[in-house]
Design a protein around this motif. Structure first.
Motif, PDB file in Angstrom:
ATOM      1  N   PRO A 106       5.231  17.166 -25.114  1.00  0.00           N
ATOM      2  CA  PRO A 106       4.085  16.288 -24.843  1.00  0.00           C
ATOM      3  C   PRO A 106       4.085  15.079 -25.769  1.00  0.00           C
ATOM      4  N   PRO A 107       3.750  13.915 -25.251  1.00  0.00           N
ATOM      5  CA  PRO A 107       3.706  12.723 -26.108  1.00  0.00           C
ATOM      6  C   PRO A 107       2.519  12.777 -27.050  1.00  0.00           C
ATOM      7  N   GLY A 108       2.613  12.026 -28.135  1.00  0.00           N
ATOM      8  CA  GLY A 108       1.475  11.897 -29.029  1.00  0.00           C
ATOM      9  C   GLY A 108       0.341  11.146 -28.349  1.00  0.00           C
ATOM     10  N   LEU A 109      -0.876  11.466 -28.730  1.00  0.00           N
ATOM     11  CA  LEU A 109      -2.039  10.866 -28.089  1.00  0.00           C
ATOM     12  C   LEU A 109      -2.843   9.992 -29.043  1.00  0.00           C
ATOM     13  N   VAL A 152       0.834  -1.199   0.000  1.00  0.00           N
ATOM     14  CA  VAL A 152       0.000   0.000   0.000  1.00  0.00           C
ATOM     15  C   VAL A 152       0.871   1.253   0.000  1.00  0.00           C
ATOM     16  N   ILE A 153       1.921   1.253   0.838  1.00  0.00           N
ATOM     17  CA  ILE A 153       2.827   2.408   0.903  1.00  0.00           C
ATOM     18  C   ILE A 153       3.512   2.623  -0.438  1.00  0.00           C
ATOM     19  N   ARG A 154       3.989   1.533  -1.024  1.00  0.00           N
ATOM     20  CA  ARG A 154       4.683   1.642  -2.304  1.00  0.00           C
ATOM     21  C   ARG A 154       3.750   2.144  -3.387  1.00  0.00           C
ATOM     22  N   ALA A 155       2.507   1.630  -3.405  1.00  0.00           N
ATOM     23  CA  ALA A 155       1.529   2.080  -4.398  1.00  0.00           C
ATOM     24  C   ALA A 155       1.245   3.564  -4.232  1.00  0.00           C
ATOM     25  N   GLY A 156       1.156   4.023  -2.970  1.00  0.00           N
ATOM     26  CA  GLY A 156       0.920   5.449  -2.734  1.00  0.00           C
ATOM     27  C   GLY A 156       2.063   6.299  -3.230  1.00  0.00           C
ATOM     28  N   GLU A 157       3.284   5.849  -2.981  1.00  0.00           N
ATOM     29  CA  GLU A 157       4.449   6.602  -3.439  1.00  0.00           C
ATOM     30  C   GLU A 157       4.503   6.632  -4.960  1.00  0.00           C
ATOM     31  N   GLU A 158       4.172   5.506  -5.583  1.00  0.00           N
ATOM     32  CA  GLU A 158       4.194   5.447  -7.041  1.00  0.00           C
ATOM     33  C   GLU A 158       3.131   6.357  -7.647  1.00  0.00           C
ATOM     34  N   MET A 159       1.946   6.418  -7.013  1.00  0.00           N
ATOM     35  CA  MET A 159       0.896   7.275  -7.528  1.00  0.00           C
ATOM     36  C   MET A 159       1.256   8.746  -7.359  1.00  0.00           C
ATOM     37  N   ARG A 160       1.907   9.094  -6.257  1.00  0.00           N
ATOM     38  CA  ARG A 160       2.347  10.478  -6.088  1.00  0.00           C
ATOM     39  C   ARG A 160       3.383  10.858  -7.147  1.00  0.00           C
ATOM     40  N   LYS A 161       4.290   9.938  -7.427  1.00  0.00           N
ATOM     41  CA  LYS A 161       5.290  10.187  -8.464  1.00  0.00           C
ATOM     42  C   LYS A 161       4.615  10.337  -9.829  1.00  0.00           C
ATOM     43  N   LEU A 162       3.646   9.460 -10.109  1.00  0.00           N
ATOM     44  CA  LEU A 162       2.941   9.531 -11.386  1.00  0.00           C
ATOM     45  C   LEU A 162       2.171  10.838 -11.503  1.00  0.00           C
ATOM     46  N   ARG A 163       1.536  11.267 -10.419  1.00  0.00           N
ATOM     47  CA  ARG A 163       0.811  12.536 -10.455  1.00  0.00           C
ATOM     48  C   ARG A 163       1.754  13.694 -10.761  1.00  0.00           C
ATOM     49  N   GLY A 164       2.945  13.671 -10.149  1.00  0.00           N
ATOM     50  CA  GLY A 164       3.925  14.713 -10.436  1.00  0.00           C
ATOM     51  C   GLY A 164       4.333  14.713 -11.899  1.00  0.00           C
ATOM     52  N   GLU A 165       4.508  13.530 -12.478  1.00  0.00           N
ATOM     53  CA  GLU A 165       4.872  13.441 -13.890  1.00  0.00           C
ATOM     54  C   GLU A 165       3.729  13.919 -14.778  1.00  0.00           C
ATOM     55  N   MET A 166       2.493  13.616 -14.378  1.00  0.00           N
ATOM     56  CA  MET A 166       1.350  14.064 -15.155  1.00  0.00           C
ATOM     57  C   MET A 166       1.221  15.587 -15.104  1.00  0.00           C
ATOM     58  N   ILE A 167       1.544  16.193 -13.961  1.00  0.00           N
ATOM     59  CA  ILE A 167       1.508  17.655 -13.863  1.00  0.00           C
ATOM     60  C   ILE A 167       2.500  18.273 -14.844  1.00  0.00           C
ATOM     61  N   GLN A 168       3.690  17.682 -14.927  1.00  0.00           N
ATOM     62  CA  GLN A 168       4.662  18.177 -15.891  1.00  0.00           C
ATOM     63  C   GLN A 168       4.152  18.009 -17.323  1.00  0.00           C
ATOM     64  N   LEU A 169       3.446  16.920 -17.560  1.00  0.00           N
ATOM     65  CA  LEU A 169       2.857  16.694 -18.881  1.00  0.00           C
ATOM     66  C   LEU A 169       1.846  17.787 -19.211  1.00  0.00           C
ATOM     67  N   PHE A 170       0.994  18.126 -18.237  1.00  0.00           N
ATOM     68  CA  PHE A 170      -0.007  19.164 -18.461  1.00  0.00           C
ATOM     69  C   PHE A 170       0.663  20.520 -18.710  1.00  0.00           C
ATOM     70  N   ARG A 178       3.060   6.862 -19.934  1.00  0.00           N
ATOM     71  CA  ARG A 178       2.532   6.344 -21.203  1.00  0.00           C
ATOM     72  C   ARG A 178       1.474   5.278 -20.956  1.00  0.00           C
ATOM     73  N   ARG A 179       1.665   4.445 -19.959  1.00  0.00           N
ATOM     74  CA  ARG A 179       0.626   3.466 -19.640  1.00  0.00           C
ATOM     75  C   ARG A 179      -0.665   4.170 -19.216  1.00  0.00           C
ATOM     76  N   ALA A 180      -0.527   5.197 -18.365  1.00  0.00           N
ATOM     77  CA  ALA A 180      -1.710   5.906 -17.872  1.00  0.00           C
ATOM     78  C   ALA A 180      -2.464   6.573 -19.013  1.00  0.00           C
ATOM     79  N   LEU A 181      -1.737   7.201 -19.936  1.00  0.00           N
ATOM     80  CA  LEU A 181      -2.390   7.846 -21.070  1.00  0.00           C
ATOM     81  C   LEU A 181      -3.078   6.826 -21.970  1.00  0.00           C
ATOM     82  N   ALA A 182      -2.369   5.754 -22.307  1.00  0.00           N
ATOM     83  CA  ALA A 182      -2.938   4.744 -23.204  1.00  0.00           C
ATOM     84  C   ALA A 182      -4.151   4.069 -22.583  1.00  0.00           C
TER      85      ALA A 182
END
Length: 216
Positions: free
Chosen positions: A83-86, A29-47, A189-193
């Motif tokens: 930004p990656p292609g969509l 659970v802790i690892r999943a939370g850390e991974e989701m926070r990291k992914l959210r940060g990467e998505m913010i940079q994408l936006f 890329r997984r999240a976007l796809a």
């Protein structure tokens, strides 16, 4: 053996094995939370790369504008990433894995959680499964079983999507000379796809059903 190992255990005593299982579950659970926070940060940079304002990003993420600003400043290294292609039909591994994940979620929901792939989908969401060659093969097998055993109950377009994803995973396409690798981390890329695949399937169902009847 020591006397401690020979002595019978008190039924009320927590064993090392039990403690290990408990801590392993907590660590997931802790690892999943850390991974989701990291992914959210990467998505913010994408936006940011899409040119979205921090106010807009804050509204979408449920974060305060100062928190978004802090995240952007912390993660930025020079200019925002391109930004990656969509488009759906991209052929790199993480993109295809994200499409497979989105397809499995659509099938699971269509079958009210009774799909063979449902448990695996939930494990991915909770961070208890990760994308490895072995886990991808397992998810493909489960999705294939659902498509084969309940073809009339899954959304239209699922079989075609699965066949396209499988061909891409079986025979990876080589990048054309001079073409840069796909932008964005594997998790982004997984999240976007995953999202685009789900939206494409949902839109396809709506298109086949046609406009709602008057009075609905």
């Amino acid at each position: 053996m020591t006397g401690e190992e020979d002595a019978p255990r008190d039924p009320g005593e927590l064993t090392e094995e039990q403690a290990g299982r408990m801590l392993a579950e907590m660590n997931e659970v802790i690892r999943a939370g850390e991974e989701m926070r990291k992914l959210r940060g990467e998505m913010i940079q994408l936006f940011v790369g899409f040119g979205w304002t921090q106010d807009r990003i804050a509204r979408l993420t449920g974060m305060s504008q100062p928190a978004v600003s802090k995240q952007v400043a912390k993660d930025r290294a020079g200019e925002p990433p391109h930004p990656p292609g969509l488009t759906l039909g991209q052929c790199d591994g993480p993109w295809l894995e994200g499409r497979l994940w989105g397809l499995a979620e659509e099938i699971s929901e269509a079958l009210d959680g009774e799909a063979r792939c449902t448990r695996f989908v939930h494990a991915l969401l909770r961070g208890r499964e990760r994308f490895t060659p072995r886990s991808v093969d397992e998810l493909r097998r489960l999705v294939e079983e659902d498509l084969r055993c309940r073809p009339g109950k899954v959304p239209g377009g699922c079989r075609d999507a699965y066949d396209e994803i499988s061909r891409g995973l079986d025979v990876p396409s080589a990048a054309a000379p001079g073409v840069p690798p796909p932008s964005g981390s594997a998790s982004v890329r997984r999240a976007l796809a995953r999202r685009i695949q789900r939206d494409r399937l949902t839109r396809g169902v709506r298109d086949r059903q046609g406009p709602p009847a008057a009075g609905r």
